[in-house]
Design a protein around this motif. Structure first.
Motif, PDB file in Angstrom:
ATOM      1  N   THR A 168      -4.561  35.233  15.983  1.00  0.00           N
ATOM      2  CA  THR A 168      -4.327  35.046  14.974  1.00  0.00           C
ATOM      3  C   THR A 168      -3.803  35.953  13.933  1.00  0.00           C
ATOM      4  N   THR A 169      -5.003  36.801  13.577  1.00  0.00           N
ATOM      5  CA  THR A 169      -5.128  37.780  12.729  1.00  0.00           C
ATOM      6  C   THR A 169      -4.207  38.890  13.353  1.00  0.00           C
ATOM      7  N   LEU A 170      -4.179  39.200  14.787  1.00  0.00           N
ATOM      8  CA  LEU A 170      -3.136  40.292  15.287  1.00  0.00           C
ATOM      9  C   LEU A 170      -1.866  39.855  15.104  1.00  0.00           C
ATOM     10  N   GLY A 171      -1.415  38.640  15.450  1.00  0.00           N
ATOM     11  CA  GLY A 171      -0.021  38.168  15.316  1.00  0.00           C
ATOM     12  C   GLY A 171       0.371  38.168  13.835  1.00  0.00           C
ATOM     13  N   GLU A 172      -0.482  37.771  12.803  1.00  0.00           N
ATOM     14  CA  GLU A 172      -0.109  38.082  11.421  1.00  0.00           C
ATOM     15  C   GLU A 172       0.150  39.342  11.234  1.00  0.00           C
ATOM     16  N   THR A 173      -0.619  40.293  11.709  1.00  0.00           N
ATOM     17  CA  THR A 173      -0.411  41.638  11.378  1.00  0.00           C
ATOM     18  C   THR A 173       0.726  42.365  11.917  1.00  0.00           C
ATOM     19  N   PHE A 174       0.917  42.244  13.246  1.00  0.00           N
ATOM     20  CA  PHE A 174       1.650  42.974  14.165  1.00  0.00           C
ATOM     21  C   PHE A 174       3.095  42.218  14.861  1.00  0.00           C
ATOM     22  N   GLY A 175       2.964  40.705  14.680  1.00  0.00           N
ATOM     23  CA  GLY A 175       4.011  40.102  15.024  1.00  0.00           C
ATOM     24  C   GLY A 175       5.111  40.119  14.429  1.00  0.00           C
ATOM     25  N   THR A 176       6.237  39.454  15.175  1.00  0.00           N
ATOM     26  CA  THR A 176       7.410  39.346  14.739  1.00  0.00           C
ATOM     27  C   THR A 176       7.661  38.269  13.769  1.00  0.00           C
ATOM     28  N   LYS A 177       8.824  37.873  13.125  1.00  0.00           N
ATOM     29  CA  LYS A 177       8.915  36.900  12.080  1.00  0.00           C
ATOM     30  C   LYS A 177       8.834  35.380  12.972  1.00  0.00           C
ATOM     31  N   LYS A 178       9.179  35.401  14.246  1.00  0.00           N
ATOM     32  CA  LYS A 178       9.025  34.148  14.986  1.00  0.00           C
ATOM     33  C   LYS A 178       7.573  33.741  15.188  1.00  0.00           C
ATOM     34  N   GLN A 179       6.854  34.929  15.653  1.00  0.00           N
ATOM     35  CA  GLN A 179       5.586  34.560  16.117  1.00  0.00           C
ATOM     36  C   GLN A 179       4.802  34.059  14.636  1.00  0.00           C
TER      37      GLN A 179
END
Length: 431
Positions: free
Chosen positions: A149-160
């Protein structure tokens, strides 16, 4: 370049080899391991590193024909330890990876080849300084999800990021439910008090089947569907078959039927009329009732059923038969006196007709003829017979001889009823 110069260079390369060199196969003393091949996938140790060989407990180096893969090769430097991996070495040996080792003596010009092929020993290394440090434990599922979750919030796209926020909103906090779990379990137990047991559910399912009343314990197919559970005894006694005995021609016999467009009924009427014995009267009554049910089914194709027109269509049978068919195979809307036919009643009357057909066919009915008479596909007819507990199979030679069928009908499939009856199990959808 001229051809003379090319040939001169070619001769020069050919004479570069030592003309005195000779090949020979060396022999080693029994019990000697000899040179070994090792492979370093990660770290190349210094040439001065010393190695030793150890044999596994079940292996004896003094035995002839010993397998090299059972050896353990160990080396050590001031900073690392090198040990051969037994499992990987075994897999390499089983894959057929082997090498021939040859040694050239520069003094004598002799090239000696070892008599046996060698397999490479795959080495693993361990850093001595890191041996005392315990390995980090594998992350738990919760830690893995938090890191993801931390990785997705930091480097993820808007959809992710939107998906992560949606998952967090839908996540259930188990700790917040600790105080109400007893109440929830009590509510579940209280709500489950009115649920049916497995046996009760089976009884309810059997009761709601659109088929005649049946017996699950009957060991004879004739007793699975009792006759008077299909034809009430009052209607059975009211049927009159004396006009069939008085008719002289086949056409006159068929004219006495309420429904005359069924090849199955007509053929059975003529074959029963030629027979003799106690079963003739019974079979004629069954045929007459089947014909009346077919005529009733044809009259129910419309949205509403007019009782007077139905009496006219079923004039060949007593009015009590028409009244019985109306009461069992039609429905009346609330606040209305008109009779209506539904999909359930249409299926029910077909199962009752087919149960009577099985009795006349000695519980092996040809579904193709019936499908043609009813203008339905054979698959639909077979499905209804299966709901009665029949199996669609080819008859064996013994069964054909019992029914008086010729060998030409060996490839024909028939609906066969056996006892005790077994109904098809409901199909489970794929998850």
């Amino acid at each position: 370049m001229s051809s003379a110069k090319a040939s001169a260079k070619k001769r020069k390369r050919e004479t570069a080899a030592d003309p005195t060199a000779r090949f020979e196969v060396s022999t080693s003393a029994t019990g000697k391991v000899g040179p070994l091949l090792v492979s370093y996938p990660a770290i190349q140790p210094p040439p001065s590193t010393a190695f030793k060989c150890y044999a596994r407990k079940r292996f004896k180096t003094s035995e002839a024909g010993s397998d090299q893969q059972d050896l353990l090769v160990v080396g050590e430097t001031p900073s690392i330890e090198l040990v051969s991996n037994y499992e990987i070495t075994k897999n390499v040996a089983e894959a057929g990876c082997r090498y021939i080792i040859a040694v050239r003596n520069t003094r004598t010009g002799t090239i000696s080849m070892l008599p046996t092929a060698k397999i490479p020993h795959i080495m693993n290394h361990t850093v001595k300084a890191l041996k005392s440090i315990p390995s980090a434990p594998a992350p738990s599922k919760l830690q893995y999800l938090e890191a993801k979750t931390t990785l997705g919030e930091t480097f993820g796209t808007k959809k992710q990021k939107a998906n992560i926020r949606a998952q967090e909103r839908n996540r259930i906090d188990v700790s917040a439910m600790e105080g109400v779990m007893d109440y929830v379990m009590d509510s579940i137990d209280k709500g489950a008090e009115g649920l049916m047991t497995e046996e009760q559910a089976k009884v309810a399912t059997d009761k709601n089947r659109l088929i005649p009343p049946f017996s699950l314990t009957a060991t004879d197919p004739a007793e699975v569907y009792p006759l008077h559970s299909i034809i009430p005894e009052s209607e059975w006694k009211a049927l009159v078959i004396s006009p069939f005995d008085a008719a002289e021609t086949d056409r006159e016999k068929i004219a006495l039927l309420p429904f005359r467009k069924s090849n199955w009924v007509n053929n059975h009427l003529l074959s029963v009329g030629e027979s003799t014995g106690k079963s003739k009267k019974k079979n004629l009554k069954i045929i007459l009732y089947i014909s009346a049910m077919l005529a009733f089914r044809q009259a129910c194709f419309g949205k509403t059923i007019e009782k007077e027109k139905l009496y006219e269509r079923l004039s060949a049978v007593p009015s009590i038969v028409a009244d019985g068919l109306l009461s069992r195979f039609t429905e009346t809307a609330r606040g209305s006196t008109s009779y209506q036919s539904t999909s359930a009643t249409k299926t029910s009357i077909l199962t009752h007709i087919f149960a009577l057909c099985l009795k006349l066919d000695e519980y092996a009915t040809n579904t193709t003829v019936i499908a043609h008479d009813l203008s339905m596909s054979v698959t639909e007819i077979n499905q209804i017979f299966k709901s009665l507990g029949c199996k669609i199979v080819k008859l064996s030679e013994r069964e054909r001889s019992r029914l008086g069928q010729s060998d030409a009908s060996a490839d024909e499939k028939r609906a066969v009823l056996s006892a005790p009856v077994e109904f098809p199990k409901p199909r489970l959808r794929k998850k």
